[in-house]
Enzyme design. Structure first.
Site, mmCIF file in Angstrom:
data_model
loop_
_atom_site.group_PDB
_atom_site.id
_atom_site.type_symbol
_atom_site.label_atom_id
_atom_site.label_comp_id
_atom_site.label_asym_id
_atom_site.label_seq_id
_atom_site.Cartn_x
_atom_site.Cartn_y
_atom_site.Cartn_z
ATOM 1 C CG HIS A 251 3.575 7.875 8.963
ATOM 2 N ND1 HIS A 251 2.396 8.563 8.566
ATOM 3 C CD2 HIS A 251 3.449 7.690 10.420
ATOM 4 C CE1 HIS A 251 1.662 8.655 9.340
ATOM 5 N NE2 HIS A 251 2.142 8.057 10.546
ATOM 6 C CD GLU A 252 9.786 8.832 5.664
ATOM 7 O OE1 GLU A 252 10.100 8.988 4.568
ATOM 8 O OE2 GLU A 252 9.204 9.591 6.587
ATOM 9 C CG LEU A 253 6.897 1.721 3.067
ATOM 10 C CD1 LEU A 253 6.447 0.338 3.602
ATOM 11 C CD2 LEU A 253 7.585 1.555 1.969
ATOM 12 N NE ARG A 254 -0.975 6.026 5.019
ATOM 13 C CZ ARG A 254 -1.909 6.820 6.002
ATOM 14 N NH1 ARG A 254 -1.647 7.744 6.235
ATOM 15 N NH2 ARG A 254 -2.801 5.958 6.508
ATOM 16 N NE ARG A 361 -15.965 -2.990 8.979
ATOM 17 C CZ ARG A 361 -16.838 -2.396 8.248
ATOM 18 N NH1 ARG A 361 -17.334 -3.196 7.326
ATOM 19 N NH2 ARG A 361 -17.326 -1.377 8.530
ATOM 20 C CG ASN A 362 -12.653 -12.423 10.942
ATOM 21 O OD1 ASN A 362 -11.598 -12.670 10.238
ATOM 22 N ND2 ASN A 362 -12.618 -13.508 11.812
ATOM 23 N NE ARG A 408 -3.780 -14.749 5.036
ATOM 24 C CZ ARG A 408 -4.093 -14.611 3.687
ATOM 25 N NH1 ARG A 408 -3.050 -13.943 2.940
ATOM 26 N NH2 ARG A 408 -5.040 -15.145 3.215
ATOM 27 C CG LEU A 424 -8.684 -11.662 14.111
ATOM 28 C CD1 LEU A 424 -8.519 -13.302 14.224
ATOM 29 C CD2 LEU A 424 -9.775 -11.230 14.674
#
Length: 457
Positions: A251-254, A361-362, A408, A424
């Site tokens: 939230h703070e990064l937003r 979607r994957n 990944r 995932l």
């Protein structure tokens, strides 16, 4: 530290229980002969004593009764006591029965018992009463008189066990096993309950605690349950704090990210276009998407046990399936849907739809031509499969690790896929919130099959 000097409480319970159980069985079996003796061996009754006295007086009046006739005595049985035959046995000073040659084994045994007792007694055998002796003298010689009366008399139930030793031993073994089984159940029940609590926490239900009946015990099992609850509470607190920290940081990064995007928009309006600004704009969009994924993952893990409702699976996934089907058509791929409209199960709609959406979607991203989603009931669960005909996962060990955050795999499936490995992980968190299971397997000759198992009730 003060408890270390005390004996182990469970050890004391086990020791006392098995010791008392064994002692009880041994005492019962050992006391049966004594109980039998106390019941069958009594003081001689007045009627039987009077009978012996009367017969002795009769013999004293007729001394010839103690003398042999034709090599043997001729009297043995007199009808007395309700016209029932009473057999008498006259014993001389040498301990020989002189009035009959047939002396039953029970009578000989009774004579020994009376001799050990040192007084007149009566003894109850199965179908008769033996009594005596009454001592008297005839012509200066001492004699002892014993009686034997056929009589059916009630016997206490415990004498049945004394007469049937094999059955008594079998019954003792069965009772011992029953008592030990009750003890094992008493100790095993809280351990089974504690095992279920441990398994629940291991599956991700951090709110699960050992029940009160276990924690209230005063032995080591109760102490272990209390320690387990404290540990589970600490783990839940740490995990929740971690998830809240990630959510708060996201939230703070937003805020600075929004300011950055606003500054880029202002720069574009002023005509300040350059490749560097385009790059900054692209990276800010990527950062925004990653923060959104982190927030979604945090929400999924913070609400693992939200309430669920019995809903139709096809209706719940309806909008997602329509959107994904349209997206697949735009990429020249086909989506096959095999879900029964009547299939219902307990669902938390938002987490489950997000999980299925991420999986589809994957699958669309990696499929060559087609994707299949099917759902079918099996035993007490519902199995959902998302299958694509893409390259699959090259390394088998990656099949489970792909559900870890930010993981990944270095395979053809992920080299150019983009993303941050959160889709995932969000799907797995959503399935965990349904107490379900999600696994991935490769499909021959190529493709990936992601299987979800959800409890049907």
């Amino acid at each position: 530290m003060k408890f270390q000097s005390l004996p182990n409480r469970i050890f004391i319970k086990l020791l006392l229980s098995f010791w008392l159980c064994s002692s009880l069985i041994i005492a019962i079996v050992g006391l049966l002969p004594l109980l039998q003796q106390n019941h069958t061996e009594n003081e001689i009754g007045p009627k039987l004593d009077a009978l012996l006295v009367r017969v002795a007086q009769h013999i004293q009046k007729k001394p010839e009764l103690v003398k042999p006739h034709d090599g043997r005595h001729r009297w043995h049985r007199i009808k007395e006591i309700g016209n029932r035959p009473v057999r008498f046995y006259l014993v001389d000073e040498q301990g020989q029965v002189i009035n009959t040659e047939r002396v039953p084994r029970e009578m000989r045994r009774f004579m020994l018992l009376a001799e050990d007792a040192g007084r007149p007694i009566s003894h109850n055998f199965k179908n008769e009463i033996l009594f005596g002796p009454h001592e008297f003298a005839v012509e200066g010689h001492k004699y002892s008189l014993y009686g034997r009366l056929a009589e059916m008399h009630p016997r206490p139930w415990f004498l049945f066990f004394a007469d049937n030793i094999v059955f008594t031993l079998i019954l003792a073994i069965v009772l011992s096993g029953l008592l030990c089984g009750i003890l094992a159940w008493h100790l095993g029940k809280p351990l089974r309950s504690l095992k279920q609590s441990v398994e629940a926490v291991a599956k991700g239900d951090l709110s699960h605690r050992a029940d009160k009946s276990t924690t209230k015990r005063s032995d080591e099992i109760g102490q272990l349950a209390v320690a387990f609850n404290a540990m589970a509470g600490s783990i839940q607190s740490m995990v929740c704090s971690q998830q809240r920290l990630i959510s708060d940081i996201s939230h703070e990064l937003r805020t600075p990210l929004t300011r950055l995007q606003l500054a880029l928009a202002v720069a574009r309006k002023k005509g300040q276009e350059s490749s560097e600004l385009e790059r900054i704009s692209y990276e800010s969009e990527q950062l925004k998407a990653m923060i959104d994924e982190l927030l979604e993952l945090s929400r999924a893990k913070l609400h693992l046990h939200e309430s669920k409702h019995n809903l139709s699976l096809s209706e719940t996934l309806g909008q997602v399936l329509d959107d994904v089907e349209y997206e697949a058509e735009q990429k020249g791929k086909k989506l096959f849907i095999e879900i029964d409209d009547q299939l219902t199960l307990p669902i938390a709609p938002r987490p489950l739809t997000r999980a299925i959406e991420n999986l589809l979607r994957n699958a669309i991203r990696h499929a060559q031509t087609e994707i299949t989603i099917r759902a079918l009931p099996k035993d007490n669960e519902v199995v959902i499969q998302v299958i694509d005909d893409g390259p699959g996962i090259e390394v088998e060990t990656d099949l489970q690790a792909i559900f870890d955050p930010f993981y990944r795999p270095q395979s053809a499936r992920e080299r150019e896929s983009g993303g941050w490995g959160l889709g995932l992980a969000i799907a797995k968190a959503a399935i965990d919130s349904h107490q379900g299971e999600i696994v991935a397997t490769n499909v021959e000759p190529h493709g990936l099959n992601v299987t979800i198992r959800l409890p049907a009730a």
